[in-house]
Design an enzyme around this catalytic site. Structure first.
Site, short mmCIF file in Angstrom:
data_model
loop_
_atom_site.label_atom_id
_atom_site.label_comp_id
_atom_site.label_asym_id
_atom_site.label_seq_id
_atom_site.Cartn_x
_atom_site.Cartn_y
_atom_site.Cartn_z
N CYS A 296 3.44 2.33 12.87
CA CYS A 296 4.74 2.94 12.65
C CYS A 296 5.25 3.69 13.86
CB CYS A 296 4.69 3.85 11.44
SG CYS A 296 4.15 2.95 10.00
N GLY B 128 0.84 -1.20 0.00
CA GLY B 128 0.00 0.00 0.00
C GLY B 128 0.87 1.25 0.00
N GLY C 65 -3.43 -5.68 0.13
CA GLY C 65 -3.96 -7.02 0.32
C GLY C 65 -3.99 -7.49 1.76
N ASN D 23 -6.73 4.97 9.78
CA ASN D 23 -6.24 3.69 10.30
C ASN D 23 -6.33 3.60 11.82
OD1 ASN D 23 -4.18 5.69 9.33
ND2 ASN D 23 -2.89 4.56 10.76
N1 PLP Z 1 -2.37 3.67 4.38
C1 PLP Z 1 -3.07 3.33 5.47
C2 PLP Z 1 -4.28 4.10 5.84
C3 PLP Z 1 -2.65 2.23 6.25
O1 PLP Z 1 -3.36 1.89 7.34
C4 PLP Z 1 -1.48 1.53 5.87
C5 PLP Z 1 -0.98 0.41 6.70
O2 PLP Z 1 -1.18 0.38 7.91
C6 PLP Z 1 -0.80 1.93 4.70
C7 PLP Z 1 -1.28 3.01 3.99
C8 PLP Z 1 0.41 1.22 4.24
O3 PLP Z 1 0.08 -0.03 3.68
P1 PLP Z 1 1.19 -1.19 3.57
O4 PLP Z 1 1.36 -1.75 4.94
O5 PLP Z 1 0.59 -2.19 2.62
O6 PLP Z 1 2.42 -0.58 3.02
#
Ligand code: PLP
Length: 362
Positions: free
Chosen positions: A305, A66, A184, A138
């Protein structure tokens, strides 16, 4: 272990595991039967995802994550524009927030309400290279006014739908955004990203190579990843209507019990059905996570993070939550594996855990 961290990763679905194994062997670039079969498998996965997200197959670009999808969209749309101004929100995931910061552009931010929802103001009145806003947050799960944002601007709009796809209906066509990111592993697929990108305006390439995925994400296609992602999304979408109801009822039961324990609830409607984000006054988020872990519950403070660093979440600060309360955050996220027994067990364990964390103090 009872798993309450679906927003970080939803465990791999059995259909995805089987699909992955069946498709894991051959290079789709091969000019022989096995290569053609691998190519056909990627095409079929692309078509499945396009039909589930209501877009054209050519608009579906497989990425590594993502985060990569967000980067390719934001950096690519910025490069494709001659303008130097970007509009974003202060509650974006670091995959968007850090990408926007590193563009070197002038950035204007939307305001955010106490409930965690973006408020559309004068930002959209001036021309911009792009506007970017998440579909659902998130941490709190709050659903953002992305359709209204698209309707209110002529600028290309990128929507980070990583938390939304697979959990609530998402139609790229109806949304009208320029690009959209999904991931995914948030809906029981493998760690594969999806970038949905309109043909025009298209993001300018950021990565260069063999021209795969419309030249926007070059590199040998991850056939197994694509096939498994499509299988997971198909199952998630089939179960979606029933799951939305089931999870919202469990989430409400959990929030009701938490309210009685004196927590501050950050999740406000409209929101995803599986998010329960709260602060426990007088307790540090990391202590709560550790105590929960010792009792067999996997949970999070919010943004993966910032785990381990014990920083106050920028989302909560943007919502006006005081810093000490923001450091007391606990995110419990439910998903397809969560049962009523998991929730009952958690509700029974929470009073003692909260008491212990408050004794440990800040
Ligand atoms: N965007 C949002 C809102 C997310 O919650 C996350 C992952 O927690 C990401 C982007 C990043 O996705 P990925 O873990 O597949 O890199």
């Amino acid at each position: 272990m009872s798993y309450f961290d679906h927003a970080a990763t939803s465990p791999l679905r059995e259909v995805a595991r089987e699909a992955w194994l069946a498709a894991s062997t051959f290079n789709p670039g091969g000019q022989y039967t096995l290569g053609r079969a691998a190519r056909a498998a990627v095409s079929s996965a692309r078509e499945t995802i396009a039909s589930l997200l209501d877009c054209e197959p050519i608009e579906v670009i497989f990425t590594a994550s993502g985060t990569e999808a967000d980067n390719l969209a934001i950096q690519g749309l910025y490069r494709a524009s001659s303008l130097d101004r970007v509009v974003s929100s202060p509650i974006e995931h670091p995959a968007v927030a850090e990408t926007v910061k590193n563009l070197g552009a002038t950035v204007d931010y939307f305001a955010v309400s106490e409930s965690g929802h973006v408020e559309i103001g004068a930002e959209l009145g001036s021309p911009a290279a792009l506007v970017t806003c998440m579909y659902a947050n998130n941490e709190t799960g709050a659903l953002q006014p992305v359709s209204e944002i698209v309707a209110a601007t002529d600028a290309p709009v990128h929507v980070d739908a990583v938390q939304a796809v697979g959990h609530i209906p998402v139609s790229f066509r109806q949304l009208g955004a320029t690009t959209l990111a999904a991931s995914g592993h948030k809906f029981g697929g493998p760690r594969v990203g999806i970038l949905v990108a309109r043909r025009s305006p298209a993001p300018a390439p950021v990565l260069f190579g063999g021209g795969q995925e419309r030249g926007i994400r070059p590199g040998t296609s991850d056939v197994a990843g694509a096939v498994a992602t499509a299988a997971a999304l198909e199952e998630a979408c089939q179960e979606m209507a029933a799951e939305q109801q089931r999870l919202a009822a469990l989430r409400d039961k959990l929030l009701g019990a938490l309210r009685l324990l004196g927590v501050r609830v950050h999740t406000a409607e409209p929101a995803l059905p599986g998010h329960a984000h709260v602060s426990v006054p007088g307790a540090v988020g990391d202590s709560l996570i550790m105590l929960l872990d010792m009792q067999g519950f996997a949970a999070s403070t919010g943004s993966a993070c910032s785990n381990g660093v014990n920083r106050a979440s920028s989302t909560l600060l943007a919502m006006g939550v005081p810093e000490d309360l923001a450091r007391s955050a606990l995110r419990l996220t439910l998903g397809y594996t969560t049962t009523g027994e998991d929730v009952d067990r958690l509700i029974a364990a929470l009073p003692r855990i909260i008491e212990q964390a408050q004794v440990a103090g800040m």
